[in-house]
Design a protein around this motif. Structure first.
Motif, PDB file in Angstrom:
ATOM      1  N   LEU A 134       0.850  -1.189   0.000  1.00 29.20           N
ATOM      2  CA  LEU A 134       0.000   0.000   0.000  1.00 29.20           C
ATOM      3  C   LEU A 134       0.890   1.245   0.000  1.00 29.20           C
ATOM      4  O   LEU A 134       1.370   1.684   1.044  1.00 29.20           O
ATOM      5  CB  LEU A 134      -0.928   0.016   1.212  1.00 29.20           C
ATOM      6  N   THR A 135       1.110   1.799  -1.160  1.00 34.89           N
ATOM      7  CA  THR A 135       1.847   3.050  -1.263  1.00 34.89           C
ATOM      8  C   THR A 135       1.031   4.164  -0.604  1.00 34.89           C
ATOM      9  O   THR A 135      -0.174   3.993  -0.340  1.00 34.89           O
ATOM     10  CB  THR A 135       2.084   3.396  -2.738  1.00 34.89           C
ATOM     11  N   PRO A 136       1.659   5.309  -0.337  1.00 34.87           N
ATOM     12  CA  PRO A 136       0.863   6.427   0.207  1.00 34.87           C
ATOM     13  C   PRO A 136      -0.354   6.744  -0.649  1.00 34.87           C
ATOM     14  O   PRO A 136      -1.441   7.035  -0.111  1.00 34.87           O
ATOM     15  CB  PRO A 136       1.870   7.577   0.232  1.00 34.87           C
ATOM     16  N   GLN A 137      -0.204   6.682  -1.968  1.00 40.94           N
ATOM     17  CA  GLN A 137      -1.348   6.956  -2.845  1.00 40.94           C
ATOM     18  C   GLN A 137      -2.435   5.896  -2.696  1.00 40.94           C
ATOM     19  O   GLN A 137      -3.634   6.221  -2.645  1.00 40.94           O
ATOM     20  CB  GLN A 137      -0.886   7.025  -4.302  1.00 40.94           C
ATOM     21  N   LEU A 138      -2.032   4.619  -2.597  1.00 40.81           N
ATOM     22  CA  LEU A 138      -3.033   3.569  -2.427  1.00 40.81           C
ATOM     23  C   LEU A 138      -3.697   3.638  -1.061  1.00 40.81           C
ATOM     24  O   LEU A 138      -4.882   3.304  -0.921  1.00 40.81           O
ATOM     25  CB  LEU A 138      -2.394   2.200  -2.640  1.00 40.81           C
ATOM     26  N   ARG A 139      -2.961   4.078  -0.056  1.00 40.40           N
ATOM     27  CA  ARG A 139      -3.590   4.273   1.255  1.00 40.40           C
ATOM     28  C   ARG A 139      -4.664   5.347   1.171  1.00 40.40           C
ATOM     29  O   ARG A 139      -5.749   5.202   1.754  1.00 40.40           O
ATOM     30  CB  ARG A 139      -2.542   4.643   2.305  1.00 40.40           C
ATOM     31  N   GLU A 140      -4.384   6.412   0.450  1.00 40.79           N
ATOM     32  CA  GLU A 140      -5.386   7.453   0.266  1.00 40.79           C
ATOM     33  C   GLU A 140      -6.595   6.903  -0.481  1.00 40.79           C
ATOM     34  O   GLU A 140      -7.751   7.211  -0.139  1.00 40.79           O
ATOM     35  CB  GLU A 140      -4.785   8.633  -0.495  1.00 40.79           C
ATOM     36  N   THR A 141      -6.326   6.083  -1.495  1.00 44.67           N
ATOM     37  CA  THR A 141      -7.423   5.484  -2.264  1.00 44.67           C
ATOM     38  C   THR A 141      -8.296   4.608  -1.374  1.00 44.67           C
ATOM     39  O   THR A 141      -9.533   4.686  -1.417  1.00 44.67           O
ATOM     40  CB  THR A 141      -6.858   4.644  -3.420  1.00 44.67           C
ATOM     41  N   LEU A 142      -7.648   3.771  -0.550  1.00 49.20           N
ATOM     42  CA  LEU A 142      -8.400   2.870   0.316  1.00 49.20           C
ATOM     43  C   LEU A 142      -9.217   3.640   1.334  1.00 49.20           C
ATOM     44  O   LEU A 142     -10.385   3.309   1.592  1.00 49.20           O
ATOM     45  CB  LEU A 142      -7.439   1.903   1.011  1.00 49.20           C
ATOM     46  N   ARG A 143      -8.641   4.684   1.912  1.00 49.20           N
ATOM     47  CA  ARG A 143      -9.377   5.509   2.875  1.00 49.20           C
ATOM     48  C   ARG A 143     -10.576   6.184   2.223  1.00 49.20           C
ATOM     49  O   ARG A 143     -11.645   6.312   2.832  1.00 49.20           O
ATOM     50  CB  ARG A 143      -8.450   6.566   3.482  1.00 49.20           C
ATOM     51  N   ALA A 144     -10.397   6.621   0.980  1.00 48.81           N
ATOM     52  CA  ALA A 144     -11.504   7.270   0.279  1.00 48.81           C
ATOM     53  C   ALA A 144     -12.641   6.294  -0.003  1.00 48.81           C
ATOM     54  O   ALA A 144     -13.814   6.684  -0.018  1.00 48.81           O
ATOM     55  CB  ALA A 144     -11.001   7.892  -1.021  1.00 48.81           C
ATOM     56  N   LEU A 145     -12.288   5.029  -0.211  1.00 53.34           N
ATOM     57  CA  LEU A 145     -13.305   4.010  -0.469  1.00 53.34           C
ATOM     58  C   LEU A 145     -14.017   3.555   0.800  1.00 53.34           C
ATOM     59  O   LEU A 145     -15.141   3.054   0.743  1.00 53.34           O
ATOM     60  CB  LEU A 145     -12.659   2.784  -1.132  1.00 53.34           C
ATOM     61  N   ALA A 146     -13.364   3.697   1.948  1.00 52.78           N
ATOM     62  CA  ALA A 146     -13.833   3.065   3.189  1.00 52.78           C
ATOM     63  C   ALA A 146     -15.178   3.615   3.655  1.00 52.78           C
ATOM     64  O   ALA A 146     -15.403   4.826   3.695  1.00 52.78           O
ATOM     65  CB  ALA A 146     -12.794   3.233   4.278  1.00 52.78           C
ATOM     66  N   ILE A 147     -16.062   2.689   3.992  1.00 49.46           N
ATOM     67  CA  ILE A 147     -17.400   2.969   4.509  1.00 49.46           C
ATOM     68  C   ILE A 147     -17.559   2.137   5.784  1.00 49.46           C
ATOM     69  O   ILE A 147     -17.136   0.975   5.818  1.00 49.46           O
ATOM     70  CB  ILE A 147     -18.473   2.532   3.485  1.00 49.46           C
ATOM     71  N   PRO A 148     -18.139   2.667   6.850  1.00 53.26           N
ATOM     72  CA  PRO A 148     -18.344   1.831   8.038  1.00 53.26           C
ATOM     73  C   PRO A 148     -19.180   0.586   7.705  1.00 53.26           C
ATOM     74  O   PRO A 148     -20.124   0.643   6.932  1.00 53.26           O
ATOM     75  CB  PRO A 148     -19.098   2.754   8.998  1.00 53.26           C
ATOM     76  N   SER A 149     -18.792  -0.533   8.277  1.00 54.45           N
ATOM     77  CA  SER A 149     -19.550  -1.772   8.107  1.00 54.45           C
ATOM     78  C   SER A 149     -20.632  -1.874   9.181  1.00 54.45           C
ATOM     79  O   SER A 149     -20.454  -1.367  10.296  1.00 54.45           O
ATOM     80  CB  SER A 149     -18.617  -2.979   8.201  1.00 54.45           C
ATOM     81  N   PRO A 150     -21.742  -2.541   8.869  1.00 53.72           N
ATOM     82  CA  PRO A 150     -22.792  -2.716   9.886  1.00 53.72           C
ATOM     83  C   PRO A 150     -22.297  -3.610  11.022  1.00 53.72           C
ATOM     84  O   PRO A 150     -21.786  -4.708  10.784  1.00 53.72           O
ATOM     85  CB  PRO A 150     -23.930  -3.383   9.115  1.00 53.72           C
ATOM     86  N   ALA A 151     -22.476  -3.159  12.253  1.00 46.05           N
ATOM     87  CA  ALA A 151     -21.992  -3.919  13.406  1.00 46.05           C
ATOM     88  C   ALA A 151     -22.628  -5.303  13.472  1.00 46.05           C
ATOM     89  O   ALA A 151     -21.972  -6.282  13.860  1.00 46.05           O
ATOM     90  CB  ALA A 151     -22.261  -3.143  14.692  1.00 46.05           C
ATOM     91  N   GLY A 152     -23.902  -5.394  13.094  1.00 43.94           N
ATOM     92  CA  GLY A 152     -24.583  -6.678  13.160  1.00 43.94           C
ATOM     93  C   GLY A 152     -23.969  -7.723  12.254  1.00 43.94           C
ATOM     94  O   GLY A 152     -23.954  -8.914  12.590  1.00 43.94           O
ATOM     95  N   VAL A 153     -23.435  -7.301  11.116  1.00 47.79           N
ATOM     96  CA  VAL A 153     -22.813  -8.251  10.192  1.00 47.79           C
ATOM     97  C   VAL A 153     -21.587  -8.880  10.833  1.00 47.79           C
ATOM     98  O   VAL A 153     -21.341 -10.086  10.682  1.00 47.79           O
ATOM     99  CB  VAL A 153     -22.438  -7.541   8.872  1.00 47.79           C
TER     100      VAL A 153
END
Length: 231
Positions: A134-153
């Motif tokens: 995970l390069t710095p750019q890919l870390r930024e990409t992953l953070r931008a994609l990240a959405i909280p997951s449902p706790a129940g799942v």
């Protein structure tokens, strides 16, 4: 062949965007899924593991013939439950950096929840092996994609019932651990991997790519998935 792509925690179907072109070039029809509650503005408080499994089952049912079912990380447990519901419709399963969660176990209950949401933790919560590639750019990409997951799942218990699931061949893709390590865990009978001891055909593949090979080595991951489809 339809290839159903199930994302792991904190991710929607767009995480597969770097993988799908190579699958299409190989003549397949990739179906990247965005599971219930996995949009930024969704209410996740009532979303359950069953909801996520049913979304994958619906995708299997919508296919014109047997499918290859791919699950990444915790998505491997969700995919495995869908396979259990439709074993005759899955030609091959591919579990990428994750395990087929056994009956009675939670998918991933070791992350803190906030009002029904499980946000992606800071980088310090992950091992260096998980962050590899995970390069710095890919870390930024992953953070931008990240959405909280449902706790129940994450906290709901897995429900499996059909032993025919063990007849479906599986490719186990080791990403931030090695296949030798995974085999050792299976031999020890560790709870997260005990389903593997019953699956009749397991192909082990090493893909040293960190925990998110869709970003770090997408074409190589696509080649592994295409090989599973060809088999």
């Amino acid at each position: 062949m339809d290839i159903i792509l199930v994302p792991g925690l904190w991710l929607d179907g767009t995480v597969w965007e770097r993988v799908t072109p190579a699958l299409e070039k190989a003549g397949h029809h990739p179906v990247p899924l965005t599971l219930p509650g996995m949009t930024h503005d969704a209410d996740r408080t009532a979303i359950t593991l069953h909801d996520h499994v049913e979304a994958v089952v619906s995708a299997i049912d919508a296919a014109s013939s047997s499918v290859v079912l791919v699950g990444h990380s915790a998505g491997a447990g969700i995919a495995h439950a869908a396979l259990d519901a439709r074993p005759s419709r899955v030609a091959h399963a591919v579990y990428v950096g994750g395990f087929p969660t056994p009956h009675g176990e939670p998918i991933a209950d070791d992350f803190p929840s906030e009002a029904g949401n499980v946000p992606m933790p800071d980088w310090s919560a992950f091992d260096e092996s998980e962050l590899a590639g995970l390069t710095p750019q890919l870390r930024e990409t992953l953070r931008a994609l990240a959405i909280p997951s449902p706790a129940g799942v994450l906290s709901d218990r897995q429900h499996l019932h059909d032993p025919a699931r063990y007849d479906v061949p599986v490719t186990a893709v080791s990403t931030d651990f090695t296949s030798a390590t995974l085999r050792g865990w299976i031999e020890q009978g560790l709870p997260p991997v005990r389903e593997y001891a019953h699956i009749r055909t397991v192909h082990h593949v090493d893909l040293p790519a960190g925990h998110w090979p869709q970003l770090t080595r997408p074409e190589d991951l696509a080649a592994v998935i295409a090989a599973a489809a060809a088999s």
